[in-house]
Design a protein around this motif. Sequence first.
Motif, mmCIF file in Angstrom:
data_model
loop_
_atom_site.group_PDB
_atom_site.id
_atom_site.type_symbol
_atom_site.label_atom_id
_atom_site.label_comp_id
_atom_site.label_asym_id
_atom_site.label_seq_id
_atom_site.Cartn_x
_atom_site.Cartn_y
_atom_site.Cartn_z
ATOM 1 N N LYS A 189 -23.294 120.847 -10.894
ATOM 2 C CA LYS A 189 -23.845 122.234 -11.392
ATOM 3 C C LYS A 189 -24.143 122.151 -12.257
ATOM 4 O O LYS A 189 -25.429 123.301 -12.325
ATOM 5 C CB LYS A 189 -22.454 123.135 -11.898
ATOM 6 N N VAL A 190 -24.577 121.953 -13.721
ATOM 7 C CA VAL A 190 -25.817 121.641 -14.409
ATOM 8 C C VAL A 190 -26.902 121.757 -13.938
ATOM 9 O O VAL A 190 -28.230 122.423 -13.464
ATOM 10 C CB VAL A 190 -25.328 121.331 -15.475
ATOM 11 N N ASN A 191 -27.187 120.777 -13.132
ATOM 12 C CA ASN A 191 -28.283 119.941 -11.860
ATOM 13 C C ASN A 191 -29.235 121.872 -11.220
ATOM 14 O O ASN A 191 -30.039 121.921 -10.980
ATOM 15 C CB ASN A 191 -28.452 119.548 -11.366
ATOM 16 N N LEU A 230 -28.351 124.461 -11.869
ATOM 17 C CA LEU A 230 -28.070 125.633 -12.755
ATOM 18 C C LEU A 230 -29.968 125.321 -13.340
ATOM 19 O O LEU A 230 -30.734 126.659 -13.325
ATOM 20 C CB LEU A 230 -27.765 125.866 -13.697
ATOM 21 N N LEU A 231 -30.268 124.156 -13.919
ATOM 22 C CA LEU A 231 -31.527 124.253 -13.798
ATOM 23 C C LEU A 231 -32.644 123.925 -13.327
ATOM 24 O O LEU A 231 -33.863 124.532 -13.012
ATOM 25 C CB LEU A 231 -32.291 121.980 -14.332
ATOM 26 N N ALA A 232 -32.482 123.415 -11.516
ATOM 27 C CA ALA A 232 -33.066 123.954 -10.483
ATOM 28 C C ALA A 232 -33.308 124.884 -9.991
ATOM 29 O O ALA A 232 -34.801 125.740 -9.496
ATOM 30 C CB ALA A 232 -32.660 123.366 -9.303
ATOM 31 N N ALA A 233 -32.266 126.328 -10.936
ATOM 32 C CA ALA A 233 -32.864 127.302 -10.096
ATOM 33 C C ALA A 233 -34.024 127.861 -11.216
ATOM 34 O O ALA A 233 -34.422 129.574 -10.687
ATOM 35 C CB ALA A 233 -30.984 128.509 -10.716
ATOM 36 N N LEU A 234 -33.047 127.575 -12.583
ATOM 37 C CA LEU A 234 -34.066 128.384 -13.425
ATOM 38 C C LEU A 234 -35.970 128.106 -13.090
ATOM 39 O O LEU A 234 -36.366 128.233 -13.721
ATOM 40 C CB LEU A 234 -33.840 127.542 -14.934
ATOM 41 N N ARG A 235 -35.969 126.441 -12.737
ATOM 42 C CA ARG A 235 -37.464 126.022 -12.345
ATOM 43 C C ARG A 235 -38.078 126.720 -11.158
ATOM 44 O O ARG A 235 -39.405 127.040 -11.614
ATOM 45 C CB ARG A 235 -37.044 125.109 -12.260
ATOM 46 N N ALA A 236 -37.144 127.463 -10.797
ATOM 47 C CA ALA A 236 -37.845 128.016 -9.497
ATOM 48 C C ALA A 236 -38.221 129.093 -9.480
ATOM 49 O O ALA A 236 -38.740 129.479 -9.196
ATOM 50 C CB ALA A 236 -36.662 127.680 -7.825
ATOM 51 N N SER A 237 -37.503 129.651 -10.434
ATOM 52 C CA SER A 237 -37.267 131.357 -10.751
ATOM 53 C C SER A 237 -38.816 131.290 -11.741
ATOM 54 O O SER A 237 -39.291 132.417 -12.138
ATOM 55 C CB SER A 237 -36.414 132.164 -11.381
ATOM 56 N N GLY A 238 -39.233 130.062 -12.075
ATOM 57 C CA GLY A 238 -40.458 130.416 -13.156
ATOM 58 C C GLY A 238 -39.971 130.780 -14.549
ATOM 59 O O GLY A 238 -40.716 130.819 -15.368
ATOM 60 N N GLN A 239 -39.101 130.268 -15.132
ATOM 61 C CA GLN A 239 -37.926 130.878 -16.591
ATOM 62 C C GLN A 239 -38.233 129.581 -17.137
ATOM 63 O O GLN A 239 -37.809 129.742 -18.081
ATOM 64 C CB GLN A 239 -36.752 131.095 -16.193
#
Length: 70
Positions: free
Chosen positions: A54-56, A58-67
Amino acid sequence: MPYLNPAAGRAREGRQTAAVPNATAATASAAAGATPTKAEYDALLADVATLRTKVNSLLAALRASGQMAP
């Protein structure tokens, strides 16, 4: 207020990450005795693996969105 990266201009303003569902309820419970059984240990290990995934996500989603930096 959306994050605005001066270097990227409006390209990053207001972007959201992909939705990541909540973690499921824990399956592990408190050990019945002083020493955990194999089943208790395995349940805890499964919960930790689920949370790690789950944490991975979330981190992937933050990276993909540029945040978050890649």
